[in-house]
Design an enzyme around this catalytic site. Structure first.
Site, PDB file in Angstrom:
ATOM      1  N   ASP A  65       0.908  13.136   4.562  1.00  0.00           N
ATOM      2  CA  ASP A  65       1.737  12.016   3.685  1.00  0.00           C
ATOM      3  C   ASP A  65       1.487  12.172   2.340  1.00  0.00           C
ATOM      4  OD1 ASP A  65       4.020   9.496   4.658  1.00  0.00           O
ATOM      5  OD2 ASP A  65       2.969   9.378   3.427  1.00  0.00           O
TER       6      ASP A  65
ATOM      7  N   ASN B 176      10.484   8.769  -6.446  1.00  0.00           N
ATOM      8  CA  ASN B 176      12.204   7.701  -6.426  1.00  0.00           C
ATOM      9  C   ASN B 176      12.590   7.333  -7.529  1.00  0.00           C
ATOM     10  OD1 ASN B 176      12.517   9.995  -4.852  1.00  0.00           O
ATOM     11  ND2 ASN B 176      12.525   9.477  -2.930  1.00  0.00           N
TER      12      ASN B 176
ATOM     13  N   HIS C 226      16.377  10.538  -7.774  1.00  0.00           N
ATOM     14  CA  HIS C 226      16.058  11.438  -6.242  1.00  0.00           C
ATOM     15  C   HIS C 226      15.840  12.970  -6.692  1.00  0.00           C
ATOM     16  CE1 HIS C 226      17.096   7.212  -4.963  1.00  0.00           C
ATOM     17  NE2 HIS C 226      16.003   8.060  -3.356  1.00  0.00           N
TER      18      HIS C 226
ATOM     19  N   ASP D 273      13.504  15.384  -5.053  1.00  0.00           N
ATOM     20  CA  ASP D 273      13.617  16.194  -3.864  1.00  0.00           C
ATOM     21  C   ASP D 273      13.010  17.467  -4.491  1.00  0.00           C
ATOM     22  OD1 ASP D 273      15.265  15.070  -2.937  1.00  0.00           O
ATOM     23  OD2 ASP D 273      17.336  15.741  -3.166  1.00  0.00           O
TER      24      ASP D 273
ATOM     25  N   GLU E 185       8.668  11.949   3.684  1.00  0.00           N
ATOM     26  CA  GLU E 185       7.195  13.045   2.849  1.00  0.00           C
ATOM     27  C   GLU E 185       6.717  13.410   4.103  1.00  0.00           C
ATOM     28  OE1 GLU E 185       8.670   9.685   1.763  1.00  0.00           O
ATOM     29  OE2 GLU E 185       7.570   7.811   1.706  1.00  0.00           O
TER      30      GLU E 185
END
Ligand SMILES: [Mg+2]
Length: 340
Positions: free
Chosen positions: A193, A201, A206, A210, A236
């Protein structure tokens, strides 16, 4: 060959399609070879049925075949029958050539698996047209196979990162779990994680988020062995199914992944972004295998411990008591690894 730009190619400039001409009469064979070559085909010849079958069963077999009916060794329809038995091979479009013209013969030829039938003496332009029909069918089939493969890929892969998607990676755990119950051996699972991903973000947008997910997935996949499965579990969070690996191997892989993620910042349009990841590792030992839910639960608990202990680290779940019932999960007693 192909023009300067791929899309300028026409039928005449496409790479030559390979066609097999199987004909025992040398004069007819050479004549067919000459015309087919002139029409742009790459011609392979055989003078008997056995050679024809060998060529059609080879790795780079032609997908178009002209088979004479009467040949020594195997006759045309026999070659057809044998080729049609290979259901897993690319399709071969077969045109039978024969002096026979009775309706019974025609039916027998088609029943043997031939796609089309030409009676000798045949018109060359008709042969050419019928070969083009065959090629059209082969092209259609190629398009369908490509579309099927594309759909299959999309159904099993994460659209953003290109690695296995959630359902595929869960299937992989199930498969490896069944294999372990059947054959023994160990099974490792790593839950990864990204730390404080929301901040990425929030701070960089964002799109940068990505880009980070894509790059992290790439780095994780580059660490894994070909028989491990790396998948996106959600958001994530990632899972790595480590087939046939003991605790040392699974921990080493998790540590490699952690280091690889933290090693250099990810380049994004919003500038370099540094990320770290926490990993929870669980190993299901041979002889005392954990249940499917138990594996996921233990990896999740170990990941939670890694977060609690300060993130950017790998934690191995304490050896769980193997239970038959999925309802009694392992005790969350993770131990800190020598990370960082
Ligand atoms: Mg013959």
């Amino acid at each position: 060959m192909a023009g300067k730009y791929g899309f300028t190619m026409t039928n005449d400039t496409k790479p030559a399609n390979k066609v097999l001409v199987a004909e025992d009469d040398a004069v007819s064979r050479r004549m067919l070879e000459a015309f087919l070559t002139k029409w742009g085909y790459q011609v392979v010849t055989a003078a008997n049925g056995s050679d024809a079958l060998r060529i059609l069963e080879a790795e780079d077999a032609p997908s178009l075949a002209l088979l004479d009916w009467m040949m020594p060794g195997l006759e045309g329809p026999q070659v057809c029958q044998r080729v049609r038995q290979h259901l897993d091979r690319p399709y071969v479009y077969i045109l039978l050539l024969t002096a026979r013209s009775q309706k019974d013969d025609l039916l027998r030829g088609l029943e043997s698996g031939a796609d089309d039938y030409l009676t000798k003496p045949f018109d060359l332009q008709e042969l050419r047209a019928r070969l083009q029909v065959g090629q059209r069918i082969l092209d259609l089939q190629k398009g369908l196979i490509a579309a099927r493969d594309e759909l299959r890929f999309r159904a099993t892969h994460d659209a953003l990162t290109g690695i296995a998607n959630r359902s595929f990676v869960l299937d992989a755990i199930n498969r490896e779990h069944s294999r372990q119950l059947r054959e023994g051996g160990t099974l490792g699972l790593i839950m990864v994680d990204l730390d404080h991903f929301k901040r990425v973000n929030d701070t960089h947008g964002h799109l940068a988020g990505d880009a980070v997910l894509k790059e992290v997935a790439r780095r994780m996949a580059s660490c894994a062995r070909p028989y491990d499965t790396v998948g996106r579990y959600g958001g994530e969070e990632f899972l790595v199914v480590v087939a046939s690996s003991d605790g040392v191997g699974a921990m080493a892989l998790a540590e490699r992944i952690r280091r690889e993620i933290a090693f250099v910042p990810v380049t994004t349009d919003a500038g370099p972004v540094s990320v770290t990841a926490s990993c929870g590792v669980v190993v299901s030992e041979a002889g005392k295998p954990l249940g499917f839910q138990q594996l996921l639960h233990a990896a999740d608990e170990a990941l939670y411990a890694a977060k609690q202990q300060g993130r950017d680290r790998v934690v191995l779940a304490a050896p769980a008591v193997p239970v038959q019932s999925e309802s009694s999960p392992a005790e969350p007693a993770p131990v800190k690894s020598g990370s960082r």
